[in-house]
Design a protein around this motif. Structure first.
Motif, mmCIF file in Angstrom:
data_model
loop_
_atom_site.group_PDB
_atom_site.id
_atom_site.type_symbol
_atom_site.label_atom_id
_atom_site.label_comp_id
_atom_site.label_asym_id
_atom_site.label_seq_id
_atom_site.Cartn_x
_atom_site.Cartn_y
_atom_site.Cartn_z
ATOM 1 N N ASN A 149 0.828 -1.204 0.000
ATOM 2 C CA ASN A 149 0.000 0.000 0.000
ATOM 3 C C ASN A 149 0.868 1.262 0.000
ATOM 4 O OD1 ASN A 149 -1.995 1.935 0.350
ATOM 5 N ND2 ASN A 149 -3.177 0.675 1.765
ATOM 6 N N GLN A 150 0.897 1.961 -1.137
ATOM 7 C CA GLN A 150 1.693 3.174 -1.245
ATOM 8 C C GLN A 150 1.132 4.317 -0.405
ATOM 9 O OE1 GLN A 150 1.992 4.112 -5.396
ATOM 10 N NE2 GLN A 150 3.278 2.334 -5.874
ATOM 11 N N ARG A 151 -0.104 4.191 0.020
ATOM 12 C CA ARG A 151 -0.724 5.233 0.836
ATOM 13 C C ARG A 151 0.030 5.421 2.157
ATOM 14 N NH1 ARG A 151 -6.766 4.706 3.404
ATOM 15 N NH2 ARG A 151 -6.880 6.754 4.409
ATOM 16 N N LEU A 152 0.719 4.372 2.618
ATOM 17 C CA LEU A 152 1.443 4.449 3.874
ATOM 18 C C LEU A 152 2.633 5.390 3.814
ATOM 19 C CD1 LEU A 152 1.554 0.825 5.357
ATOM 20 C CD2 LEU A 152 0.339 2.812 6.222
ATOM 21 N N ASP A 153 3.066 5.775 2.614
ATOM 22 C CA ASP A 153 4.223 6.656 2.479
ATOM 23 C C ASP A 153 3.993 7.998 3.164
ATOM 24 O OD1 ASP A 153 5.377 4.657 1.035
ATOM 25 O OD2 ASP A 153 4.957 5.550 -0.936
ATOM 26 N N ASN A 154 2.733 8.399 3.281
ATOM 27 C CA ASN A 154 2.407 9.694 3.882
ATOM 28 C C ASN A 154 2.067 9.594 5.364
ATOM 29 O OD1 ASN A 154 2.640 10.967 1.336
ATOM 30 N ND2 ASN A 154 0.544 10.343 0.804
ATOM 31 N N TRP A 155 2.248 8.399 5.951
ATOM 32 C CA TRP A 155 1.894 8.194 7.352
ATOM 33 C C TRP A 155 3.139 7.891 8.174
ATOM 34 C CZ3 TRP A 155 -3.187 8.345 9.437
ATOM 35 C CH2 TRP A 155 -4.175 8.647 8.488
ATOM 36 N N ASN A 156 2.906 7.646 9.469
ATOM 37 C CA ASN A 156 4.017 7.395 10.397
ATOM 38 C C ASN A 156 4.839 6.191 9.946
ATOM 39 O OD1 ASN A 156 2.271 9.148 11.586
ATOM 40 N ND2 ASN A 156 2.209 8.158 13.567
ATOM 41 N N THR A 157 6.138 6.285 10.138
ATOM 42 C CA THR A 157 6.985 5.130 9.864
ATOM 43 C C THR A 157 6.698 4.045 10.892
ATOM 44 O OG1 THR A 157 8.734 6.065 11.251
ATOM 45 C CG2 THR A 157 8.818 6.560 8.889
ATOM 46 N N GLY A 158 6.788 2.808 10.450
ATOM 47 C CA GLY A 158 6.516 1.698 11.361
ATOM 48 C C GLY A 158 5.059 1.307 11.431
ATOM 49 N N LEU A 159 4.196 2.006 10.679
ATOM 50 C CA LEU A 159 2.769 1.683 10.693
ATOM 51 C C LEU A 159 2.508 0.452 9.824
ATOM 52 C CD1 LEU A 159 0.180 2.974 11.910
ATOM 53 C CD2 LEU A 159 -0.211 4.022 9.680
ATOM 54 N N ARG A 160 1.688 -0.450 10.342
ATOM 55 C CA ARG A 160 1.320 -1.661 9.610
ATOM 56 C C ARG A 160 -0.170 -1.644 9.318
ATOM 57 N NH1 ARG A 160 3.176 -6.763 12.986
ATOM 58 N NH2 ARG A 160 2.456 -7.821 11.088
ATOM 59 N N LEU A 161 -0.545 -2.274 8.204
ATOM 60 C CA LEU A 161 -1.956 -2.424 7.849
ATOM 61 C C LEU A 161 -2.289 -3.908 7.781
ATOM 62 C CD1 LEU A 161 -2.476 0.240 5.019
ATOM 63 C CD2 LEU A 161 -2.913 0.464 7.465
ATOM 64 N N ILE A 162 -3.337 -4.289 8.505
ATOM 65 C CA ILE A 162 -3.813 -5.669 8.517
ATOM 66 C C ILE A 162 -5.220 -5.681 7.913
ATOM 67 C CG2 ILE A 162 -4.262 -7.699 9.929
ATOM 68 C CD1 ILE A 162 -1.356 -6.696 9.993
ATOM 69 N N VAL A 163 -5.419 -6.464 6.887
ATOM 70 C CA VAL A 163 -6.714 -6.512 6.212
ATOM 71 C C VAL A 163 -7.436 -7.807 6.573
ATOM 72 C CG1 VAL A 163 -5.699 -7.500 4.111
ATOM 73 C CG2 VAL A 163 -7.929 -6.342 3.989
ATOM 74 N N ARG A 164 -8.726 -7.705 6.717
ATOM 75 C CA ARG A 164 -9.569 -8.844 7.073
ATOM 76 C C ARG A 164 -10.685 -8.957 6.035
ATOM 77 N NH1 ARG A 164 -11.554 -11.840 11.445
ATOM 78 N NH2 ARG A 164 -13.823 -12.061 11.566
ATOM 79 N N ALA A 215 -12.080 -5.127 5.666
ATOM 80 C CA ALA A 215 -11.855 -4.135 6.729
ATOM 81 C C ALA A 215 -10.360 -4.099 7.019
ATOM 82 C CB ALA A 215 -12.633 -4.502 7.991
ATOM 83 N N ILE A 216 -9.843 -2.908 7.317
ATOM 84 C CA ILE A 216 -8.407 -2.739 7.548
ATOM 85 C C ILE A 216 -8.179 -2.122 8.927
ATOM 86 C CG2 ILE A 216 -6.295 -1.591 6.759
ATOM 87 C CD1 ILE A 216 -7.355 -1.671 3.951
ATOM 88 N N VAL A 217 -7.123 -2.587 9.573
ATOM 89 C CA VAL A 217 -6.702 -2.052 10.864
ATOM 90 C C VAL A 217 -5.275 -1.537 10.729
ATOM 91 C CG1 VAL A 217 -6.165 -2.600 13.262
ATOM 92 C CG2 VAL A 217 -8.194 -3.580 12.195
ATOM 93 N N ALA A 218 -5.037 -0.329 11.239
ATOM 94 C CA ALA A 218 -3.688 0.228 11.288
ATOM 95 C C ALA A 218 -3.126 0.031 12.689
ATOM 96 C CB ALA A 218 -3.709 1.708 10.933
ATOM 97 N N THR A 219 -1.854 -0.340 12.775
ATOM 98 C CA THR A 219 -1.251 -0.580 14.086
ATOM 99 C C THR A 219 0.243 -0.282 14.038
ATOM 100 O OG1 THR A 219 -0.878 -2.242 15.816
ATOM 101 C CG2 THR A 219 -0.853 -3.021 13.540
ATOM 102 N N ASN A 220 0.799 0.050 15.193
ATOM 103 C CA ASN A 220 2.248 0.230 15.308
ATOM 104 C C ASN A 220 2.881 -0.945 16.048
ATOM 105 O OD1 ASN A 220 1.296 0.723 17.904
ATOM 106 N ND2 ASN A 220 2.697 2.428 18.289
ATOM 107 N N ILE A 221 2.155 -2.038 16.136
ATOM 108 C CA ILE A 221 2.647 -3.212 16.858
ATOM 109 C C ILE A 221 3.491 -4.082 15.932
ATOM 110 C CG2 ILE A 221 2.005 -5.319 18.098
ATOM 111 C CD1 ILE A 221 -0.580 -3.913 18.932
ATOM 112 N N GLY A 222 4.749 -4.210 16.285
ATOM 113 C CA GLY A 222 5.592 -5.176 15.596
ATOM 114 C C GLY A 222 5.523 -6.504 16.329
ATOM 115 N N ARG A 223 5.630 -6.411 17.629
ATOM 116 C CA ARG A 223 5.485 -7.551 18.525
ATOM 117 C C ARG A 223 5.226 -6.994 19.922
ATOM 118 N NH1 ARG A 223 7.298 -12.885 18.549
ATOM 119 N NH2 ARG A 223 8.469 -12.528 16.611
ATOM 120 N N ILE A 224 4.406 -7.693 20.691
ATOM 121 C CA ILE A 224 4.142 -7.264 22.060
ATOM 122 C C ILE A 224 4.971 -8.110 23.017
ATOM 123 C CG2 ILE A 224 2.424 -7.193 23.903
ATOM 124 C CD1 ILE A 224 0.427 -6.201 22.030
#
Length: 462
Positions: free
Chosen positions: A287-302, A326-335
């Motif tokens: 997703n190229q849209r992430l280029d304009n958002w915070n670094t490290g942001l992940r998108l999970i699609v369901r 549906a898509i979820v944005a998260t900064n979680i790499g691992r908890i």
């Protein structure tokens, strides 16, 4: 005959005992203005009385009279006019003091919870315990106004009323913070989200602010909120979030580019796979849209099969594929050391558990938030606060006194009222002792007694 010694709604003694033993009553009285003379009521006591009445089912200030049924135990309750004056007198300074007092009491309650045999109620997501993590869920709701009130306005659902924004602790179900807003307030107003979130975190005991997980629906998918969340991270504070993501054409292009092998079965909250019913995939790298958002942001699609009610709102991609996305944005790499917490399936389950906030909104509406009782904004704002205190009082009573009672530990307000709070009793005096007698045949008589004993064993506040 004549009902001598009868006490209606005897469960109020549990709520008042909880308020007194946890220090809620005394702490509120210390931070609110005090007076003297005949007929004066300490404002903290008035708030606790009102919160107790709300838990019992009060929906207006005049319902404070419900506590007259406990006059033999607590003396006569404050009048409706006293309640109205108390609420009208809560300015911004008083509200800040009350917030500080609530945080102090909450720290004491959480310390008591940690001392229970089962310890503090850490969450479990998809079979994985989140020990050490406090989870905050944010959501807004609508309160319909049936008459002209300050701040009432047309809502986005074409109703009329108010649009408060709140934050709840998912671990304990406590109502941490709530902001009363006009009915036309925006769903994704960043300043409101930041204010409520900061107020909610201020309610957490200091030792529980080191690992915070924040969940918000699509209203929180803004640059400023995510930037604020990232900046909250400190050397000794780890802040993670999952936020709903509004799907655009760029997102659908990325979804269409996913190979079928990228999809895996999603997980239920028990950790088992939902074979064939729903799937998840990582969308981040496509997703190229992430280029304009915070670094490290992940998108999970369901993706799930659409139900009949969703059919008319499907996009062209969804119609062609037969799936709803549906898509979820998260900064979680691992908890931390949670195995598998980096997997899309687990992150999807983590965010879906945010749906529990709908239960918090519903139960809060069952305890005072369904209707605002005044035309005055200040009074209604203070009523919202009293309803939040009522929600906490209900939660603390269950967590401290009924935590191991399977049919009461997570009881809905109406269930708790029927089984425990609205129980009739009789007050008698024997050998200079006052005794509250409840029916031995009542199915929950033993639970009532157990709750009272546990609350009574809490050391009085110093």
């Amino acid at each position: 005959m004549g009902g001598k010694g009868l006490v209606g709604h005897a469960g109020a003694v549990l709520l008042r005992q909880c308020a007194d033993r946890t220090g809620l009553t005394s702490t509120l009285n210390k931070v609110l203005p005090r007076g003297s003379g005949p007929g004066w009521w300490d404002r903290g006591t008035v708030l606790v009385c009102l919160a107790t009445a709300i838990v019992l089912g009060a929906t207006s200030m005049s319902d404070i009279g419900l506590l007259a049924h406990q006059a033999l135990l607590f003396a006569d309750p404050p009048s409706e006019s006293t309640v109205r004056r108390a609420l009208a007198g809560l300015d911004e300074t008083a509200l800040r003091r009350i917030a500080t007092a609530r945080a102090k009491v909450r720290a004491r309650v959480w310390d008591l919870l940690a001392r229970r045999p089962q310890g503090f109620p850490w969450l479990t997501v998809a079979g994985k315990p989140l020990t050490g993590w406090v989870v905050i869920d944010m959501d807004a709701t609508l309160i319909t106004a049936h008459s002209d009130k300050q701040g009432a306005a047309a809502t986005f659902k074409k109703g009329y009323g108010h649009h408060p924004l709140g934050a709840w602790c998912a671990n304990t179900t406590e109502s941490l913070a709530m902001l009363l807003r006009p009915g036309n307030a925006g769903s994704n107003t960043v300043t409101d989200h930041i204010r409520v979130l900061d107020d909610a975190i201020a309610q957490l005991p200091a030792s529980y602010r080191r690992k915070i997980l924040i969940r918000v629906d699509g209203a929180g998918a803004t640059h400023d909120l995510m930037t604020h969340l990232e900046r909250m991270n400190r050397t000794r504070r780890d802040v993670r979030f999952t936020i709903g993501w509004t799907i655009t054409d760029a997102d659908e292009t990325a979804i269409a580019g996913l190979p079928e092998t990228a999809w895996t079965d999603s997980l239920g909250q028990d950790g088992t796979a939902t074979t064939g019913q729903a799937h998840t995939a990582e969308l981040t790298g496509l997703n190229q849209r992430l280029d304009n958002w915070n670094t490290g942001l992940r998108l999970i699609v369901r993706r799930t099969r659409p139900s009949a009610r969703h059919t008319k709102n499907l996009t062209a991609l969804e119609r062609s594929t037969g799936w709803r996305y549906a898509i979820v944005a998260t900064n979680i790499g691992r908890i931390g050391r949670v195995a598998g917490s980096h997997q899309p399936q687990w992150l999807d389950a983590l965010h879906r558990a945010h749906a529990g906030v709908e239960d918090r909104v519903r139960t809060n509406k069952a305890m005072g938030l369904r209707n605002l009782p005044s035309k005055d904004w200040t009074v209604n704002q203070s009523w919202v606060l009293a309803a939040n205190i009522a929600a906490d009082l209900d939660t603390w009573t269950r967590l401290l006194g009924l935590h191991d009672q399977a049919d009461l530990a997570h009881a809905e307000p109406d269930t708790l009222r029927y089984r425990i709070l609205h129980l009739p009793a009789k007050l008698a005096t024997h050998a200079r002792r006052t005794i509250l007698s409840i029916p031995d045949t009542w199915p929950w008589a033993e639970a009532f007694t157990l709750c009272w004993q546990r609350l009574s064993l809490i050391p009085p506040p110093t």
